[in-house]
Write a protein that holds these residues in place. Structure first.
Motif, short mmCIF file in Angstrom:
data_model
loop_
_atom_site.label_atom_id
_atom_site.label_comp_id
_atom_site.label_asym_id
_atom_site.label_seq_id
_atom_site.Cartn_x
_atom_site.Cartn_y
_atom_site.Cartn_z
N GLY A 64 47.85 43.43 53.08
CA GLY A 64 46.58 43.31 52.39
C GLY A 64 46.74 42.40 51.19
N SER A 65 45.65 41.82 50.73
CA SER A 65 45.74 40.94 49.57
C SER A 65 45.48 41.71 48.29
CB SER A 65 44.73 39.79 49.70
OG SER A 65 43.43 40.31 49.68
N ALA A 66 46.06 41.24 47.22
CA ALA A 66 45.84 41.88 45.93
C ALA A 66 44.48 41.45 45.42
CB ALA A 66 46.93 41.46 44.94
N SER A 67 43.63 42.41 45.18
CA SER A 67 42.30 42.11 44.69
C SER A 67 41.87 43.20 43.75
CB SER A 67 41.30 42.00 45.84
OG SER A 67 41.07 43.28 46.40
N ASP A 68 40.77 42.94 43.06
CA ASP A 68 40.26 43.96 42.16
C ASP A 68 38.99 44.59 42.71
OD1 ASP A 68 38.64 41.86 39.65
OD2 ASP A 68 38.66 41.76 41.83
N ASP A 69 38.83 44.56 44.04
CA ASP A 69 37.71 45.17 44.73
C ASP A 69 36.36 44.62 44.26
OD1 ASP A 69 39.50 46.69 46.13
OD2 ASP A 69 39.29 48.45 44.83
N GLY A 70 36.34 43.38 43.76
CA GLY A 70 35.10 42.76 43.34
C GLY A 70 34.55 43.26 42.02
N ARG A 71 35.24 44.17 41.36
CA ARG A 71 34.77 44.69 40.09
C ARG A 71 35.07 43.69 38.99
NH1 ARG A 71 38.08 49.83 39.76
NH2 ARG A 71 39.32 48.62 41.18
N LYS A 72 34.11 43.50 38.09
CA LYS A 72 34.32 42.62 36.95
C LYS A 72 35.15 43.36 35.92
CE LYS A 72 31.83 39.78 33.63
NZ LYS A 72 33.02 39.21 33.17
N GLN A 73 36.20 42.71 35.46
CA GLN A 73 37.08 43.32 34.47
C GLN A 73 36.42 43.20 33.10
OE1 GLN A 73 39.82 44.94 35.21
NE2 GLN A 73 40.32 45.44 33.11
N THR A 74 36.27 44.31 32.40
CA THR A 74 35.71 44.26 31.06
C THR A 74 36.83 44.25 30.04
OG1 THR A 74 35.56 46.67 30.98
CG2 THR A 74 33.61 45.48 31.74
N ARG A 75 36.55 43.61 28.93
CA ARG A 75 37.54 43.55 27.86
C ARG A 75 37.46 44.81 27.03
NH1 ARG A 75 38.83 37.80 26.48
NH2 ARG A 75 37.73 36.61 28.04
N PRO B 164 51.99 45.87 27.95
CA PRO B 164 51.42 44.82 28.79
C PRO B 164 50.05 45.20 29.38
CG PRO B 164 53.75 45.03 29.24
CD PRO B 164 53.38 46.17 28.32
N ALA B 165 49.85 46.46 29.70
CA ALA B 165 48.55 46.89 30.24
C ALA B 165 47.46 46.72 29.19
CB ALA B 165 48.63 48.34 30.70
N GLN B 166 47.73 47.07 27.95
CA GLN B 166 46.75 46.89 26.88
C GLN B 166 46.46 45.41 26.64
OE1 GLN B 166 48.83 49.05 23.80
NE2 GLN B 166 47.60 50.90 24.12
N LYS B 167 47.48 44.58 26.75
CA LYS B 167 47.27 43.14 26.56
C LYS B 167 46.41 42.56 27.68
CE LYS B 167 51.41 42.59 23.81
NZ LYS B 167 52.73 42.02 23.65
N CYS B 168 46.57 43.08 28.90
CA CYS B 168 45.70 42.65 30.00
C CYS B 168 44.26 43.06 29.71
CB CYS B 168 46.15 43.28 31.32
SG CYS B 168 47.67 42.61 31.99
N GLU B 169 44.06 44.30 29.28
CA GLU B 169 42.71 44.77 28.96
C GLU B 169 42.10 43.97 27.82
OE1 GLU B 169 43.27 49.46 30.19
OE2 GLU B 169 43.59 48.85 28.11
N ASN C 273 42.68 40.87 27.04
CA ASN C 273 42.35 39.51 27.50
C ASN C 273 41.35 39.50 28.64
OD1 ASN C 273 44.06 37.51 25.97
ND2 ASN C 273 45.59 39.03 26.51
N GLY C 274 40.87 40.68 29.06
CA GLY C 274 39.88 40.76 30.12
C GLY C 274 40.43 40.47 31.50
N GLU C 275 41.72 40.67 31.68
CA GLU C 275 42.36 40.45 32.97
C GLU C 275 42.58 41.77 33.67
OE1 GLU C 275 45.96 38.39 32.07
OE2 GLU C 275 44.92 36.61 31.34
N PRO C 276 42.54 41.77 35.00
CA PRO C 276 42.83 43.02 35.71
C PRO C 276 44.24 43.49 35.43
CG PRO C 276 42.16 41.27 37.23
CD PRO C 276 42.26 40.67 35.88
N VAL C 277 44.42 44.79 35.37
CA VAL C 277 45.75 45.35 35.10
C VAL C 277 46.50 45.39 36.42
CG1 VAL C 277 47.04 47.28 34.13
CG2 VAL C 277 44.80 46.70 33.21
N THR C 278 47.07 44.23 36.77
CA THR C 278 47.87 44.12 37.99
C THR C 278 49.31 43.89 37.60
OG1 THR C 278 47.57 41.73 38.14
CG2 THR C 278 45.94 43.10 39.29
N ALA C 279 50.17 44.04 38.56
CA ALA C 279 51.59 43.87 38.30
C ALA C 279 51.91 42.46 37.78
CB ALA C 279 52.37 44.15 39.58
N GLY C 280 51.31 41.45 38.37
CA GLY C 280 51.56 40.08 37.95
C GLY C 280 51.12 39.83 36.52
#
Length: 186
Positions: free
Chosen positions: A91-102, A162-167, A169-176
């Motif tokens: 499967g591909s890594a996706s955020d299920d189409g949800r918009k990431q909020t900051r 790193p998870a807080q920094k993703c949030e 910056n408005g990026e999904p909290v993914t491993a990458g």
């Protein structure tokens, strides 16, 4: 009938069926082995953040207290991906189409004093210089800038993990993305 295993993920207890537990263990082991260019302390921090994120997703998926099954684990693995941004499974890594909020945090990586202005700039997606100039004008003109800054300094938490920094910056909290914001690298 499948055997159910009680385990702790991200300091939270969950019941996983045997297949789901095996798959999650394989994913975490594979993920850890693919972390490259990081120190042991950074690896531990990234793995702790990853487990915290998995625990959040498990909690959302099992709101009724049901057992975590293999399809739930596969869905979460596909969503999180691997440190290099690739998908771990077919499967591909996706955020299920949800918009990431900051979320608002103090940006301690780009701080001048406490990171309040740089955190606000990221939250509102404006240039940090504009926020700093506005804060300086508020300070000089009304002295309210001092109180606003002080209140925000106290009330707004620092983006440390790193998870807080993703949030922040408005990026999904993914491993990458979490690997991108691991200690010392940006």
């Amino acid at each position: 009938m499948k055997r159910v295993i009680e385990t702790c993920v991200g300091n939270r207890n969950f019941s996983l069926d045997e297949d789901a537990y095996t798959r999650l263990d394989e994913y975490l082991t594979h993920f850890s082995s693919r972390l490259s260019g990081t120190t042991a302390a950074q690896n531990a921090e990234i793995m702790a953040d990853l487990e915290d994120r998995i625990a959040e997703l498990f909690t959302a998926e099992t709101a009724g207290g049901r057992v975590v099954s293999l399809p739930i684990v596969e869905k979460i693995i596909a969503q999180l991906g691997m440190p290099d941004g690739s998908a771990e499974s077919s499967g591909s890594a996706s955020d299920d189409g949800r918009k990431q909020t900051r979320k608002i945090y103090r940006d301690v990586d780009n701080k001048a004093i406490a990171g309040v202005c740089s955190g606000l700039a990221l939250y509102f997606d404006v240039d940090v210089v504009l926020v700093r100039v506005a804060m300086l004008i508020a300070l000089v003109a009304w002295s309210a800038g001092f109180w606003i800054y002080l209140i925000l300094w106290i009330a707004v938490p620092k983006a440390v993990t790193p998870a807080q920094k993703c949030e922040m910056n408005g990026e999904p909290v993914t491993a990458g993305n979490m690997a991108k914001y691991s200690s010392g690298s940006k």
